[in-house]
Design a protein around this motif. Structure first.
Motif, PDB file in Angstrom:
ATOM      1  N   HIS A 186       0.858  -1.178   0.000  1.00  0.00           N
ATOM      2  CA  HIS A 186       0.000   0.000   0.000  1.00  0.00           C
ATOM      3  C   HIS A 186       0.903   1.240   0.000  1.00  0.00           C
ATOM      4  CE1 HIS A 186      -2.752   3.006   1.671  1.00  0.00           C
ATOM      5  NE2 HIS A 186      -3.737   2.220   1.256  1.00  0.00           N
ATOM      6  N   PRO A 187       0.489   2.329  -0.652  1.00  0.00           N
ATOM      7  CA  PRO A 187       1.333   3.530  -0.684  1.00  0.00           C
ATOM      8  C   PRO A 187       1.689   4.099   0.698  1.00  0.00           C
ATOM      9  CG  PRO A 187      -0.479   3.721  -2.240  1.00  0.00           C
ATOM     10  CD  PRO A 187      -0.718   2.474  -1.449  1.00  0.00           C
ATOM     11  N   GLU A 188       0.883   3.796   1.714  1.00  0.00           N
ATOM     12  CA  GLU A 188       1.144   4.296   3.067  1.00  0.00           C
ATOM     13  C   GLU A 188       1.682   3.195   3.994  1.00  0.00           C
ATOM     14  OE1 GLU A 188      -2.494   6.117   4.384  1.00  0.00           O
ATOM     15  OE2 GLU A 188      -2.616   7.342   2.579  1.00  0.00           O
ATOM     16  N   ALA A 189       2.188   2.118   3.413  1.00  0.00           N
ATOM     17  CA  ALA A 189       2.632   0.959   4.187  1.00  0.00           C
ATOM     18  C   ALA A 189       3.863   1.253   5.044  1.00  0.00           C
ATOM     19  CB  ALA A 189       2.944  -0.203   3.243  1.00  0.00           C
ATOM     20  N   SER A 190       4.048   0.405   6.041  1.00  0.00           N
ATOM     21  CA  SER A 190       5.249   0.399   6.877  1.00  0.00           C
ATOM     22  C   SER A 190       5.833  -1.004   6.860  1.00  0.00           C
ATOM     23  CB  SER A 190       4.918   0.768   8.325  1.00  0.00           C
ATOM     24  OG  SER A 190       4.479   2.092   8.417  1.00  0.00           O
ATOM     25  N   ILE A 191       7.173  -1.080   6.882  1.00  0.00           N
ATOM     26  CA  ILE A 191       7.859  -2.369   6.945  1.00  0.00           C
ATOM     27  C   ILE A 191       9.052  -2.234   7.883  1.00  0.00           C
ATOM     28  CG2 ILE A 191       9.229  -1.867   4.868  1.00  0.00           C
ATOM     29  CD1 ILE A 191       9.190  -4.908   4.282  1.00  0.00           C
ATOM     30  N   VAL A 192       9.232  -3.237   8.719  1.00  0.00           N
ATOM     31  CA  VAL A 192      10.412  -3.292   9.575  1.00  0.00           C
ATOM     32  C   VAL A 192      11.543  -3.896   8.747  1.00  0.00           C
ATOM     33  CG1 VAL A 192      11.418  -4.248  11.683  1.00  0.00           C
ATOM     34  CG2 VAL A 192       9.008  -3.525  11.655  1.00  0.00           C
ATOM     35  N   GLN A 193      12.643  -3.177   8.674  1.00  0.00           N
ATOM     36  CA  GLN A 193      13.787  -3.686   7.915  1.00  0.00           C
ATOM     37  C   GLN A 193      14.548  -4.731   8.733  1.00  0.00           C
ATOM     38  OE1 GLN A 193      15.873  -0.095   6.752  1.00  0.00           O
ATOM     39  NE2 GLN A 193      14.629   0.066   4.903  1.00  0.00           N
TER      40      GLN A 193
ATOM     41  N   ALA B 148      10.640   1.401   7.821  1.00  0.00           N
ATOM     42  CA  ALA B 148      10.545   2.220   6.611  1.00  0.00           C
ATOM     43  C   ALA B 148       9.062   2.457   6.328  1.00  0.00           C
ATOM     44  CB  ALA B 148      11.201   1.517   5.435  1.00  0.00           C
ATOM     45  N   ARG B 149       8.737   3.670   5.907  1.00  0.00           N
ATOM     46  CA  ARG B 149       7.336   4.027   5.675  1.00  0.00           C
ATOM     47  C   ARG B 149       7.147   4.678   4.303  1.00  0.00           C
ATOM     48  NH1 ARG B 149       8.302   4.859  11.100  1.00  0.00           N
ATOM     49  NH2 ARG B 149       6.778   3.869  12.472  1.00  0.00           N
ATOM     50  N   GLY B 150       5.973   4.450   3.744  1.00  0.00           N
ATOM     51  CA  GLY B 150       5.608   5.089   2.490  1.00  0.00           C
ATOM     52  C   GLY B 150       6.285   4.466   1.281  1.00  0.00           C
ATOM     53  N   ALA B 151       5.880   4.942   0.119  1.00  0.00           N
ATOM     54  CA  ALA B 151       6.327   4.353  -1.141  1.00  0.00           C
ATOM     55  C   ALA B 151       7.846   4.395  -1.294  1.00  0.00           C
ATOM     56  CB  ALA B 151       5.654   5.054  -2.316  1.00  0.00           C
TER      57      ALA B 151
ATOM     58  N   GLU C 222      12.981   1.422  -1.309  1.00  0.00           N
ATOM     59  CA  GLU C 222      14.357   1.288  -0.809  1.00  0.00           C
ATOM     60  C   GLU C 222      14.559  -0.075  -0.134  1.00  0.00           C
ATOM     61  OE1 GLU C 222      16.475   2.850   3.189  1.00  0.00           O
ATOM     62  OE2 GLU C 222      15.599   4.427   1.947  1.00  0.00           O
ATOM     63  N   THR C 223      13.573  -0.492   0.649  1.00  0.00           N
ATOM     64  CA  THR C 223      13.644  -1.772   1.340  1.00  0.00           C
ATOM     65  C   THR C 223      13.656  -2.926   0.337  1.00  0.00           C
ATOM     66  OG1 THR C 223      12.510  -0.823   3.237  1.00  0.00           O
ATOM     67  CG2 THR C 223      12.505  -3.232   3.067  1.00  0.00           C
ATOM     68  N   MET C 224      12.768  -2.860  -0.649  1.00  0.00           N
ATOM     69  CA  MET C 224      12.707  -3.924  -1.659  1.00  0.00           C
ATOM     70  C   MET C 224      13.992  -3.965  -2.480  1.00  0.00           C
ATOM     71  SD  MET C 224       9.872  -5.428  -1.079  1.00  0.00           S
ATOM     72  CE  MET C 224       9.996  -4.976   0.644  1.00  0.00           C
ATOM     73  N   ALA C 225      14.565  -2.813  -2.795  1.00  0.00           N
ATOM     74  CA  ALA C 225      15.810  -2.764  -3.580  1.00  0.00           C
ATOM     75  C   ALA C 225      16.945  -3.466  -2.843  1.00  0.00           C
ATOM     76  CB  ALA C 225      16.176  -1.321  -3.899  1.00  0.00           C
TER      77      ALA C 225
ATOM     78  N   ASP D 245       4.216  -4.684   7.619  1.00  0.00           N
ATOM     79  CA  ASP D 245       4.986  -5.909   7.410  1.00  0.00           C
ATOM     80  C   ASP D 245       6.097  -5.960   8.458  1.00  0.00           C
ATOM     81  OD1 ASP D 245       6.371  -8.118   6.479  1.00  0.00           O
ATOM     82  OD2 ASP D 245       6.695  -7.327   4.456  1.00  0.00           O
ATOM     83  N   HIS D 246       6.027  -6.959   9.329  1.00  0.00           N
ATOM     84  CA  HIS D 246       7.083  -7.180  10.313  1.00  0.00           C
ATOM     85  C   HIS D 246       7.694  -8.539   9.980  1.00  0.00           C
ATOM     86  CE1 HIS D 246       9.472  -7.445  13.834  1.00  0.00           C
ATOM     87  NE2 HIS D 246       8.862  -6.451  14.466  1.00  0.00           N
ATOM     88  N   PRO D 247       8.768  -8.555   9.162  1.00  0.00           N
ATOM     89  CA  PRO D 247       9.313  -9.802   8.637  1.00  0.00           C
ATOM     90  C   PRO D 247       9.784 -10.801   9.685  1.00  0.00           C
ATOM     91  CG  PRO D 247      10.168  -7.939   7.410  1.00  0.00           C
ATOM     92  CD  PRO D 247       9.444  -7.380   8.594  1.00  0.00           C
ATOM     93  N   PHE D 248      10.087 -10.351  10.904  1.00  0.00           N
ATOM     94  CA  PHE D 248      10.510 -11.280  11.946  1.00  0.00           C
ATOM     95  C   PHE D 248       9.639 -11.158  13.190  1.00  0.00           C
ATOM     96  CE2 PHE D 248      13.126  -7.497  12.026  1.00  0.00           C
ATOM     97  CZ  PHE D 248      13.221  -7.142  13.367  1.00  0.00           C
ATOM     98  N   GLY D 249       8.435 -10.621  13.010  1.00  0.00           N
ATOM     99  CA  GLY D 249       7.525 -10.372  14.124  1.00  0.00           C
ATOM    100  C   GLY D 249       6.984 -11.603  14.822  1.00  0.00           C
ATOM    101  N   ALA D 250       7.088 -12.766  14.200  1.00  0.00           N
ATOM    102  CA  ALA D 250       6.601 -14.003  14.828  1.00  0.00           C
ATOM    103  C   ALA D 250       7.733 -15.001  15.057  1.00  0.00           C
ATOM    104  CB  ALA D 250       5.512 -14.628  13.958  1.00  0.00           C
ATOM    105  N   ASP D 251       8.974 -14.509  15.068  1.00  0.00           N
ATOM    106  CA  ASP D 251      10.109 -15.412  15.299  1.00  0.00           C
ATOM    107  C   ASP D 251       9.968 -16.124  16.639  1.00  0.00           C
ATOM    108  OD1 ASP D 251      11.367 -14.923  12.918  1.00  0.00           O
ATOM    109  OD2 ASP D 251      13.057 -13.824  13.763  1.00  0.00           O
TER     110      ASP D 251
END
Length: 141
Positions: free
Chosen positions: A30-37, A48-51, A56-59, A123-129
């Motif tokens: 989503h354009p307003e998404a947040s992801i934990v790097q 990281a937040r926003g588009a 940057e995170t995906m790159a 998106d918390h890629p390790f939030g359920a570790d």
């Protein structure tokens, strides 16, 4: 552009990673998404937040020349939001070109887009570790 269902968001993201397509990966958010790097990929853990932050995170992930395997263990939908729990493994190359792998258990919140598709919203890629688990929570007073 999202996936047809929240259950498929992780799979579609993995396919974008495996195609090494930054734009397709970023489009899953989503354009307003947040992801934990992830520290192993981004050299630190921050949100990281926003588009621009998402791209940057995906790159950074795509820079690993990755192959991602993923499974979505659980999905709960409530209206235009859904929560998933995933497990993923990325095999690729670190900044020095050496083989590396990153494996975590993620927690994701998805949001339904106006066109009816679903995208990552949080998106918390390790939030359920499992390493975060304790034998039992402390007594609540």
């Amino acid at each position: 552009m999202g996936a047809p269902s929240p259950e498929l968001c992780n799979l579609w993201l993995a396919r974008a990673f495996n195609a090494q397509d930054v734009e397709a990966a970023a489009a899953m958010y989503h354009p307003e998404a947040s992801i934990v790097q992830v520290d192993q990929v981004h050299g630190g853990t921050r949100t990281a937040r926003g588009a621009d932050g998402i791209r940057e995170t995906m790159a950074a992930y795509i820079g690993m020349k990755p192959h991602m395997d993923v499974i979505t263990h659980h999905t709960t939908i409530a209206g235009d939001f859904a929560m998933t729990r995933s497990q993923w493994l990325i095999k690729g190359r670190d900044k020095n070109g050496k083989p590396t792998q990153v494996h975590h258990h993620g927690m994701e919140v998805h949001r339904k887009l106006p066109d009816g598709t679903w995208a990552f919203f949080i998106d918390h890629p390790f939030g359920a570790d499992p390493s975060w688990a304790v034998d039992a929570p402390p007594k609540t007073e």
